[in-house]
Design a protein around this motif. Structure first.
Motif, PDB file in Angstrom:
ATOM      1  N   ASP A   1      90.321  29.446  66.702  1.00 26.62           N
ATOM      2  CA  ASP A   1      90.090  30.590  65.818  1.00 26.62           C
ATOM      3  C   ASP A   1      89.819  30.149  64.382  1.00 26.62           C
ATOM      4  N   PHE A   2      90.375  28.991  64.007  1.00 19.78           N
ATOM      5  CA  PHE A   2      90.139  28.420  62.679  1.00 19.78           C
ATOM      6  C   PHE A   2      89.512  27.037  62.857  1.00 19.78           C
ATOM      7  N   PRO A   3      88.189  26.950  62.952  1.00 19.88           N
ATOM      8  CA  PRO A   3      87.529  25.653  63.165  1.00 19.88           C
ATOM      9  C   PRO A   3      87.829  24.688  62.030  1.00 19.88           C
ATOM     10  N   LEU A   4      87.985  23.427  62.382  1.00 24.05           N
ATOM     11  CA  LEU A   4      88.250  22.372  61.412  1.00 24.05           C
ATOM     12  C   LEU A   4      87.181  21.303  61.531  1.00 24.05           C
ATOM     13  N   THR A   5      86.910  20.639  60.437  1.00 19.91           N
ATOM     14  CA  THR A   5      86.001  19.493  60.479  1.00 19.91           C
ATOM     15  C   THR A   5      86.776  18.258  60.920  1.00 19.91           C
ATOM     16  N   ALA A   6      86.026  17.225  61.304  1.00 17.26           N
ATOM     17  CA  ALA A   6      86.671  15.980  61.706  1.00 17.26           C
ATOM     18  C   ALA A   6      87.454  15.383  60.537  1.00 17.26           C
ATOM     19  N   GLY A   7      86.929  15.517  59.334  1.00 15.11           N
ATOM     20  CA  GLY A   7      87.626  14.998  58.163  1.00 15.11           C
ATOM     21  C   GLY A   7      88.946  15.693  57.920  1.00 15.11           C
ATOM     22  N   GLU A   8      88.995  17.003  58.146  1.00 18.63           N
ATOM     23  CA  GLU A   8      90.243  17.747  57.947  1.00 18.63           C
ATOM     24  C   GLU A   8      91.288  17.346  58.988  1.00 18.63           C
ATOM     25  N   VAL A   9      90.837  17.120  60.225  1.00 21.22           N
ATOM     26  CA  VAL A   9      91.775  16.689  61.260  1.00 21.22           C
ATOM     27  C   VAL A   9      92.304  15.292  60.940  1.00 21.22           C
ATOM     28  N   LEU A  10      91.419  14.382  60.549  1.00 19.82           N
ATOM     29  CA  LEU A  10      91.846  13.017  60.220  1.00 19.82           C
ATOM     30  C   LEU A  10      92.773  13.008  59.013  1.00 19.82           C
ATOM     31  N   ALA A  11      92.541  13.902  58.061  1.00 19.88           N
ATOM     32  CA  ALA A  11      93.418  13.979  56.895  1.00 19.88           C
ATOM     33  C   ALA A  11      94.837  14.354  57.313  1.00 19.88           C
ATOM     34  N   VAL A  12      94.951  15.281  58.251  1.00 23.25           N
ATOM     35  CA  VAL A  12      96.277  15.659  58.746  1.00 23.25           C
ATOM     36  C   VAL A  12      96.930  14.501  59.485  1.00 23.25           C
ATOM     37  N   VAL A  13      96.157  13.789  60.281  1.00 28.15           N
ATOM     38  CA  VAL A  13      96.701  12.648  61.028  1.00 28.15           C
ATOM     39  C   VAL A  13      97.219  11.564  60.079  1.00 28.15           C
ATOM     40  N   ARG A  14      96.521  11.388  58.953  1.00 24.74           N
ATOM     41  CA  ARG A  14      96.951  10.380  57.966  1.00 24.74           C
ATOM     42  C   ARG A  14      98.129  10.864  57.118  1.00 24.74           C
ATOM     43  N   GLY A  15      98.557  12.093  57.320  1.00 27.52           N
ATOM     44  CA  GLY A  15      99.675  12.620  56.547  1.00 27.52           C
ATOM     45  C   GLY A  15      99.265  13.410  55.333  1.00 27.52           C
ATOM     46  N   ALA A  16      97.956  13.574  55.136  1.00 26.15           N
ATOM     47  CA  ALA A  16      97.450  14.358  54.010  1.00 26.15           C
ATOM     48  C   ALA A  16      97.066  15.751  54.516  1.00 26.15           C
ATOM     49  N   GLY A  17      96.179  16.432  53.793  1.00 29.07           N
ATOM     50  CA  GLY A  17      95.759  17.765  54.193  1.00 29.07           C
ATOM     51  C   GLY A  17      96.744  18.824  53.748  1.00 29.07           C
ATOM     52  N   ASP A  18      96.261  20.065  53.696  1.00 35.18           N
ATOM     53  CA  ASP A  18      97.151  21.137  53.231  1.00 35.18           C
ATOM     54  C   ASP A  18      98.071  21.595  54.360  1.00 35.18           C
ATOM     55  N   GLU A  19      99.045  22.422  54.007  1.00 34.79           N
ATOM     56  CA  GLU A  19     100.086  22.835  54.948  1.00 34.79           C
ATOM     57  C   GLU A  19      99.520  23.663  56.090  1.00 34.79           C
ATOM     58  N   PHE A  20      98.525  24.502  55.806  1.00 29.74           N
ATOM     59  CA  PHE A  20      97.945  25.345  56.846  1.00 29.74           C
ATOM     60  C   PHE A  20      97.223  24.502  57.896  1.00 29.74           C
ATOM     61  N   HIS A  21      96.438  23.544  57.463  1.00 30.76           N
ATOM     62  CA  HIS A  21      95.751  22.654  58.404  1.00 30.76           C
ATOM     63  C   HIS A  21      96.750  21.834  59.207  1.00 30.76           C
ATOM     64  N   ARG A  22      97.833  21.429  58.563  1.00 33.08           N
ATOM     65  CA  ARG A  22      98.849  20.648  59.261  1.00 33.08           C
ATOM     66  C   ARG A  22      99.502  21.478  60.368  1.00 33.08           C
ATOM     67  N   MET A  23      99.732  22.741  60.090  1.00 36.41           N
ATOM     68  CA  MET A  23     100.320  23.617  61.103  1.00 36.41           C
ATOM     69  C   MET A  23      99.361  23.805  62.272  1.00 36.41           C
ATOM     70  N   ILE A  24      98.079  24.011  61.966  1.00 40.53           N
ATOM     71  CA  ILE A  24      97.091  24.209  63.035  1.00 40.53           C
ATOM     72  C   ILE A  24      97.019  22.989  63.939  1.00 40.53           C
ATOM     73  N   VAL A  25      96.931  21.809  63.336  1.00 40.61           N
ATOM     74  CA  VAL A  25      96.736  20.590  64.120  1.00 40.61           C
ATOM     75  C   VAL A  25      98.016  20.172  64.827  1.00 40.61           C
ATOM     76  N   MET A  26      99.093  20.025  64.080  1.00 38.56           N
ATOM     77  CA  MET A  26     100.311  19.424  64.627  1.00 38.56           C
ATOM     78  C   MET A  26     101.132  20.398  65.473  1.00 38.56           C
ATOM     79  N   GLU A  27     101.155  21.663  65.103  1.00 35.73           N
ATOM     80  CA  GLU A  27     102.015  22.609  65.804  1.00 35.73           C
ATOM     81  C   GLU A  27     101.283  23.412  66.871  1.00 35.73           C
ATOM     82  N   TRP A  28     100.013  23.712  66.655  1.00 33.61           N
ATOM     83  CA  TRP A  28      99.289  24.572  67.592  1.00 33.61           C
ATOM     84  C   TRP A  28      98.409  23.800  68.564  1.00 33.61           C
TER      85      TRP A  28
END
Length: 359
Positions: free
Chosen positions: A53-80
């Motif tokens: 429902d909330f498409p992400l770019t590859a860069g946004e996903v990689l940012a979350v994996v590296r521990g960066a990225g905003d809180e909303f993206h982190r919730m989408i990737v890591m929790e959902w």
């Protein structure tokens, strides 16, 4: 090509893996194909994290994996989405293992848990747990699915036994039992509250999108135990493929080994059914496709698991892409559609082989 060259060929060379408790001989081709399939499964599952429902770019996903990225993206990737991606790989591998076990025990490419009816037994037990007993916790559903699968397996084995087990008879009896259980499921759903009926009906289509860390972690613990059991019983499965007489001559306790493999095969599919609903045809297709890629004489649990993981991860990716373009479709519906085409091809192929190529 003489025997020496065949033995030196990549597909015939093996690697022995020894531990304190067991020794496994794995053909290099099987190991290579399995590693490639697992790589594909992990890559496809990770790629599917981008979509929803909330498409992400590859860069946004990689940012979350590296521990960066905003809180909303982190919730989408890591929790959902990450638990769903992990479930696609793990559940696909479990289905591949279950399918390989039963196809080997029945010595028939149609000998899959979803064809024989063990999935239907697990589904019936879960439906009873939810609609009749009102219990829907993860552990309760897992226990119900396992009990239902084992009970169905026992019933099918009892009805199919005639001075021993014949694979084709087991499959025919399983199809009949599955049809009866399907009627029971339909009756229970139609007699239940509309809200519960819709929930169970959607669950019965087979979907991994509702998987969360809370429901996945217990499944991962059980899956780890089942994988260890699969490694331990893999040698027994190879011996049983050679026939009971050969297995006994090699010191194998045939009855104990067959019972252990039966419980393991049911447990793998029951665990997936409890966590995500019945996901059909992965168990049927994965062992046969893996066998063709590895060019092995028997069924390899390792390659079947890797192929199952790749197939379910791919079906999950197709599901999220369709959902983004049109509407949400459970992954189980996609596997059933593709698996149905494969089953038709397999039935035609077996009929032609049985008829000497004339039918």
């Amino acid at each position: 090509m003489n025997v020496t060259k065949k033995q030196l060929d990549f597909g015939y060379r093996t690697r022995v893996i020894r531990t304190r408790w067991l020794s496994q001989r794995i053909p290099l081709r099987t190991a290579g194909v399995s590693a490639a399939l697992l790589t594909v499964a992990v890559f496809v599952a990770a790629f599917a994290i981008r979509f929803g429902d909330f498409p992400l770019t590859a860069g946004e996903v990689l940012a979350v994996v590296r521990g960066a990225g905003d809180e909303f993206h982190r919730m989408i990737v890591m929790e959902w989405r990450l638990p769903v991606a992990v479930a696609a790989v793990v559940f696909g591998a479990l289905l591949g293992i279950g399918g390989a076990i039963f196809q080997s025990l029945t010595r028939n490419p149609l000998g899959s848990p979803d064809i024989i009816g063990f999935d239907a037994g697990s589904y019936t037990a879960v439906v009873l747990s939810i609609l009749v007993f009102g219990s829907s916790s993860a552990w309760a559903l897992a226990a119900a699915a396992l009990i239902g699968g084992l009970a169905t397996a026992s019933l099918v084995a009892l009805l199919a036994y005639r001075n021993g087990f014949q694979g084709f008879r087991l499959i025919i009896v399983g199809i009949g039992v599955s049809a009866v259980l399907g009627s029971v499921n339909s009756f229970l759903i139609t007699r239940s509250d509309s809200t519960d009926a819709i929930a169970v009906g959607f669950w019965g289509a087979g979907s991994i999108t509702r998987v969360s860390w809370g429901t996945l972690l217990p499944s991962l613990v059980i899956a780890a135990v089942l994988c260890v059991a699969a490694v331990v019983l893999a040698a027994s499965l190879r011996q049983l493929e050679l026939g009971d007489d050969v297995a006994v001559a090699q010191g194998q306790r045939v009855g104990v080994a067959r019972l252990g493999l039966l419980v393991l095969g049911v447990a793998t599919t029951a665990l997936v059914t409890a966590a995500a609903g019945p996901i059909g045809f992965i168990a049927l297709v994965a062992p046969q496709l893996a066998r063709r890629l590895t060019r092995s004489a028997g069924t390899s649990l390792l390659s079947a698991a890797a192929m199952g993981a790749a197939l379910l991860a791919t079906a999950h990716l197709a599901s999220v892409l369709i959902a983004q373009a049109y509407r949400a479709i459970p992954v189980g519906l996609i596997t059933v559609c593709l698996g149905g085409l494969y089953l038709i091809w397999l039935l035609i192929r077996e009929a032609r082989r049985a008829g000497g190529g004339s039918a």
